[in-house]
Design an enzyme around this catalytic site. Structure first.
Site, mmCIF file in Angstrom:
data_model
loop_
_atom_site.group_PDB
_atom_site.id
_atom_site.type_symbol
_atom_site.label_atom_id
_atom_site.label_comp_id
_atom_site.label_asym_id
_atom_site.label_seq_id
_atom_site.Cartn_x
_atom_site.Cartn_y
_atom_site.Cartn_z
ATOM 1 N N GLN A 128 0.805 -1.223 0.000
ATOM 2 C CA GLN A 128 0.000 0.000 0.000
ATOM 3 C C GLN A 128 0.831 1.262 0.000
ATOM 4 O O GLN A 128 0.333 2.337 -0.344
ATOM 5 C CB GLN A 128 -0.930 0.009 1.220
ATOM 6 C CG GLN A 128 -0.207 0.224 2.551
ATOM 7 C CD GLN A 128 -1.125 0.181 3.738
ATOM 8 O OE1 GLN A 128 -1.588 -0.892 4.121
ATOM 9 N NE2 GLN A 128 -1.403 1.343 4.329
ATOM 10 N N CYS A 134 -5.058 0.814 3.827
ATOM 11 C CA CYS A 134 -5.149 -0.602 4.179
ATOM 12 C C CYS A 134 -6.569 -1.122 4.027
ATOM 13 O O CYS A 134 -6.800 -2.267 3.626
ATOM 14 C CB CYS A 134 -4.647 -0.829 5.602
ATOM 15 S SG CYS A 134 -5.479 0.166 6.857
ATOM 16 N N HIS A 272 -5.410 -0.726 11.991
ATOM 17 C CA HIS A 272 -4.992 -1.286 10.705
ATOM 18 C C HIS A 272 -5.981 -2.351 10.251
ATOM 19 O O HIS A 272 -6.484 -3.135 11.057
ATOM 20 C CB HIS A 272 -3.596 -1.899 10.862
ATOM 21 C CG HIS A 272 -2.933 -2.261 9.574
ATOM 22 N ND1 HIS A 272 -2.793 -1.384 8.523
ATOM 23 C CD2 HIS A 272 -2.354 -3.421 9.159
ATOM 24 C CE1 HIS A 272 -2.155 -1.976 7.519
ATOM 25 N NE2 HIS A 272 -1.885 -3.217 7.889
#
Length: 325
Positions: A128, A134, A272
């Site tokens: 990424q 993400c 995340h």
């Protein structure tokens, strides 16, 4: 031996130990630069990056010396980054699931273990970059895998950039997977990567409704899995789908290399999104197989084993998947 002689002897041993430590860091530093080349413009930046590396190296050595540790740490691209720079690689926003989620998994048979890492429908691990996207990679991985499973194991590479540019404002500042799936169900689907390649930065949306989609999403765009219901999660995986998940990562996660990650020092700001793509057990420690979006040089070829059934850093709190047509 007199006190003076003893003091001199102690100082010599101390200096010798320090010299070994410096040599060890220098050797590791040179090896690191060969494996992870970085652009350094000035001498001051060189010493700045090396000082960060030295601290990381010490933390890794200290952790790996612990005989009770269930996982090992190692160097990667994050070893020379500041905390602010690392933070650019996160981007999950706290999910808001509906009330009264249910998934009847009580009568279903689940496999002893599942691991889709080498499955024909598992696309290569993505990178990424320093964009908080993400969530887009996690959402896309679910769509790609399910589309492939429904299409005679023919793999498809879909555009994360479409989600970053079009599904919300400033897609590099974070997002939700379910929001991405809702967007895809509304506009007609997700186009292929070669048509709309990833740039790791936000740009004007280039998606056109006339574009032929690589995958389409059902109007029932998200399937929430009951929170902390590991049997339900294992059922979804057994049935041939993968899961989007949310974690508040400990700092040690950045240097993960192998074994079952079990650090409980979760950091809320390190939110995340990743994918659960399997489960199993290692040395009697149950784990989830988790796919990351930090490239194949991070972790175990881009993957991490995370301790299962303890909701480590909320990994079992917000599991969800989607429905591909």
């Amino acid at each position: 031996m007199g006190k003076l002689s003893l003091l001199v002897s102690m100082l010599m041993v101390s200096c010798w130990a320090m010299e070994i430590h410096v040599d060890d860091v220098d050797t590791a530093w040179q090896k690191y630069l060969a494996e992870f080349p970085i652009e350094i413009q000035t001498k001051s930046e060189f010493w700045f990056r090396k000082s960060i590396f030295s601290e990381t190296h010490n933390n890794i050595a200290k952790h790996n010396a612990n005989k009770d540790a269930t996982f090992q740490m190692g160097h990667n691209q994050f070893s020379v980054m500041t905390e602010e720079e690392k933070h650019e690689f996160f981007g999950a926003l706290l999910p808001v699931p509906p009330v009264n989620i249910s998934l009847d998994a009580s009568s279903r048979v689940i496999a002893t273990s599942v691991d889709y890492r080498t499955h024909a429908c598992m696309s290569p691990v993505r990178y990424q970059g320093n964009c908080g996207s993400c969530w887009a990679f996690s959402a896309t991985a679910v769509v790609e895998f399910q589309k492939c499973m429904k299409n005679n194991l023919i793999r498809v590479d879909l555009s994360e950039q479409q989600l970053v540019d079009c599904s919300r404002a400033n897609g590099c500042s974070g997002g939700w997977e379910d929001e991405a799936w809702q967007y895809l169900s509304t506009v007609g689907g997700q186009i292929i990567e070669s048509t709309y390649p990833y740039t790791a930065k936000v740009a004007t949306c280039k998606f056109q409704s006339t574009s032929s989609p690589g995958a389409q999403i059902s109007t029932t765009f998200v399937q929430w899995i009951p929170t902390r219901d590991t049997i339900a999660m294992m059922t979804v995986l057994t049935e041939g789908r993968i899961i989007s998940t949310y974690m508040q990562l400990p700092n040690s996660f950045m240097s993960y290399q192998s074994g079952v990650f079990s650090d409980t020092t979760c950091v809320p700001n390190n939110a995340h999104a990743m994918n659960i793509v399997g489960y199993g057990s290692l040395n009697s420690v149950p784990y989830w197989v988790v796919r990351n979006s930090w490239g194949p040089t991070w972790g175990a070829s881009g993957y991490v084993l995370v301790k299962r059934s303890v909701d480590l850093c909320m990994i079992e709190t917000y599991p969800r998947t989607t429905n591909v047509l």
